[in-house]
Design an enzyme around this catalytic site. Sequence first.
Site, PDB file in Angstrom:
ATOM      1  N   ARG A  24       8.140  14.209  29.428  1.00 40.89           N
ATOM      2  CA  ARG A  24       8.267  15.219  28.367  1.00 40.89           C
ATOM      3  C   ARG A  24       8.795  16.516  28.970  1.00 40.89           C
ATOM      4  O   ARG A  24       9.625  17.206  28.382  1.00 40.89           O
ATOM      5  CB  ARG A  24       6.924  15.462  27.661  1.00 40.89           C
ATOM      6  CG  ARG A  24       6.976  16.688  26.744  1.00 40.89           C
ATOM      7  CD  ARG A  24       5.872  16.795  25.707  1.00 40.89           C
ATOM      8  NE  ARG A  24       4.592  16.276  26.092  1.00 40.89           N
ATOM      9  CZ  ARG A  24       3.741  16.866  26.951  1.00 40.89           C
ATOM     10  NH1 ARG A  24       4.046  18.017  27.530  1.00 40.89           N
ATOM     11  NH2 ARG A  24       2.587  16.306  27.250  1.00 40.89           N
ATOM     12  N   TYR A  76      23.339  23.524   6.588  1.00 42.10           N
ATOM     13  CA  TYR A  76      22.818  22.179   6.339  1.00 42.10           C
ATOM     14  C   TYR A  76      21.502  22.303   5.563  1.00 42.10           C
ATOM     15  O   TYR A  76      20.661  23.149   5.888  1.00 42.10           O
ATOM     16  CB  TYR A  76      22.614  21.483   7.690  1.00 42.10           C
ATOM     17  CG  TYR A  76      21.846  20.192   7.584  1.00 42.10           C
ATOM     18  CD1 TYR A  76      22.246  19.190   6.701  1.00 42.10           C
ATOM     19  CD2 TYR A  76      20.723  19.972   8.368  1.00 42.10           C
ATOM     20  CE1 TYR A  76      21.531  18.006   6.593  1.00 42.10           C
ATOM     21  CE2 TYR A  76      20.009  18.782   8.276  1.00 42.10           C
ATOM     22  CZ  TYR A  76      20.413  17.805   7.384  1.00 42.10           C
ATOM     23  OH  TYR A  76      19.697  16.643   7.284  1.00 42.10           O
ATOM     24  N   ASP A 148      24.793  27.724  15.133  1.00 41.66           N
ATOM     25  CA  ASP A 148      24.831  26.264  15.044  1.00 41.66           C
ATOM     26  C   ASP A 148      26.305  25.850  15.106  1.00 41.66           C
ATOM     27  O   ASP A 148      27.069  26.079  14.171  1.00 41.66           O
ATOM     28  CB  ASP A 148      24.170  25.815  13.729  1.00 41.66           C
ATOM     29  CG  ASP A 148      24.118  24.302  13.591  1.00 41.66           C
ATOM     30  OD1 ASP A 148      24.936  23.608  14.216  1.00 41.66           O
ATOM     31  OD2 ASP A 148      23.257  23.815  12.826  1.00 41.66           O
ATOM     32  N   LYS A 173      26.090  14.295  15.858  1.00 39.94           N
ATOM     33  CA  LYS A 173      27.395  14.358  15.199  1.00 39.94           C
ATOM     34  C   LYS A 173      28.532  14.139  16.204  1.00 39.94           C
ATOM     35  O   LYS A 173      28.600  13.103  16.805  1.00 39.94           O
ATOM     36  CB  LYS A 173      27.519  15.696  14.467  1.00 39.94           C
ATOM     37  CG  LYS A 173      26.267  16.088  13.683  1.00 39.94           C
ATOM     38  CD  LYS A 173      25.909  15.082  12.605  1.00 39.94           C
ATOM     39  CE  LYS A 173      24.781  15.601  11.753  1.00 39.94           C
ATOM     40  NZ  LYS A 173      23.642  14.748  11.644  1.00 39.94           N
TER      41      LYS A 173
HETATM   42  O1  P1T Z   1      20.186  15.422  11.796  1.00 43.23           O
HETATM   43  P1  P1T Z   1      19.855  16.277  12.974  1.00 43.23           P
HETATM   44  O2  P1T Z   1      20.334  15.737  14.283  1.00 43.23           O
HETATM   45  O3  P1T Z   1      18.421  16.685  13.008  1.00 43.23           O
HETATM   46  O4  P1T Z   1      20.709  17.631  12.822  1.00 43.23           O
HETATM   47  C1  P1T Z   1      20.507  18.536  11.804  1.00 43.23           C
HETATM   48  C2  P1T Z   1      21.751  19.346  11.548  1.00 43.23           C
HETATM   49  C3  P1T Z   1      21.870  20.595  12.099  1.00 43.23           C
HETATM   50  N1  P1T Z   1      22.965  21.361  11.906  1.00 43.23           N
HETATM   51  C4  P1T Z   1      23.987  20.925  11.160  1.00 43.23           C
HETATM   52  C5  P1T Z   1      25.175  21.801  10.943  1.00 43.23           C
HETATM   53  C6  P1T Z   1      23.942  19.650  10.576  1.00 43.23           C
HETATM   54  O5  P1T Z   1      24.979  19.251   9.838  1.00 43.23           O
HETATM   55  C7  P1T Z   1      22.790  18.839  10.768  1.00 43.23           C
HETATM   56  C8  P1T Z   1      22.656  17.486  10.151  1.00 43.23           C
HETATM   57  N2  P1T Z   1      23.540  17.250   9.097  1.00 43.23           N
HETATM   58  C9  P1T Z   1      23.597  16.116   8.359  1.00 43.23           C
HETATM   59  C10 P1T Z   1      22.792  15.055   8.543  1.00 43.23           C
HETATM   60  C11 P1T Z   1      24.606  16.108   7.290  1.00 43.23           C
HETATM   61  O6  P1T Z   1      24.951  15.045   6.755  1.00 43.23           O
HETATM   62  O7  P1T Z   1      25.109  17.207   6.973  1.00 43.23           O
END
Ligand code: P1T
Length: 360
Positions: A24, A76, A148, A173
């Site tokens: 961790r 998001y 972000d 992503k």
């Molecule tokens: O899904 P996760 O890895 O927890 O990430 C969250 C997140 C954070 N910032 C942005 C700009 C994002 O687009 C996302 C996740 N977005 C999607 C799942 C979506 O379909 O837009």
Amino acid sequence: MPIYQTSTFTQEDVGIHKGFDYSRTANPTRLSLERCLASLENARHGLCFASGMAAADCTLKLLSAGDHVVASDDVYGGTYRLFEKVLRRYGLTFSWVDASSIDKVAAAIAPNTRMIWAETPTNPLLKLVDLRALAELARDRKLLLAVDNTFASPYLQNPLDLGADVVVHSTTKYIGGHSDVVGGFVATNREDLFADLKFHQNANGAVPSPFDSFLVLRGVKTLAVRMREHEKNARRVAEALSSHPRVERVYYPGLPSHPQHDLARRQMRGFGGMVSFVVKGDLALTRAVARGVRIFSLAESLGGVESLMCHPAVMTHASIPKADREARGVTDSLLRLSCGIEDSDDLVADIVGALDHSRL
Ligand code: P1T
């Protein structure tokens, strides 16, 4: 880098370990990924997380109850949910503003403001925030600027170079790139912030597994070639949508008609693979278009090699109250495309065909 699939590490003596004691806290495969991604963001320090949301959550742990955040209003839906429905319960407050206007951000700063949070390009409307100007404002007002950078990826934009204090990614992503792993990442050049973030990473424990770290390391090897293909396809799709009679509006920073096209040229090294558009018609017609595609898959997420279509109002941004969502432009007629790396002609034919033939 091998997968160090181990939770713990034998120690030489009581209290004397060989560099790692417990996974961790630190794991060799994760450390390799943290160093790799930090280098891509020109950062001294990087930390990986089990998801993008865990990365955002850890970044907000830099704050304390009573602190206020000015956040860009197009984010998001999960970020909105984390801030408003979770962190508000712990005493943080948020103002949502159109951060493409620096004046609006400045006007929202209160005496207890500690952080500006921005996405650029934004999800799902592809608005841009002028990061140099925002960083100058944050410096003047002694605020942290967290960005972000998920939509751009480090291939197209490096917020720390433009003055941000912290950069955040969902590695799910573009960085991972293959829709086979969920992960997050935070980077900074500031020693004090790194120490605090690292403390919280270990205290909370929302870390990625060694195998997931390996998957992201493998994915990121092709980030550059994928991003070039994503962009080539997005450009073609955006152009085709722009001239389609059933399309009301197209959002893509690479189109000269995008209101911040010049800023995109200055701030980014390309325009990315995301395109959003408004169908001329209601929810029923928009659903019919979504049903009509064959190569684009209907799914949440983005940034993978395969093309995805999403209906933000019902899918990714459903946690934002309808009135707020619509005021920001996330209407029932909006569709978002993550253009993959398939053949450009196939993608254009798919989306144009769905628009041409959609019937209620
Ligand atoms: O899904 P996760 O890895 O927890 O990430 C969250 C997140 C954070 N910032 C942005 C700009 C994002 O687009 C996302 C996740 N977005 C999607 C799942 C979506 O379909 O837009």
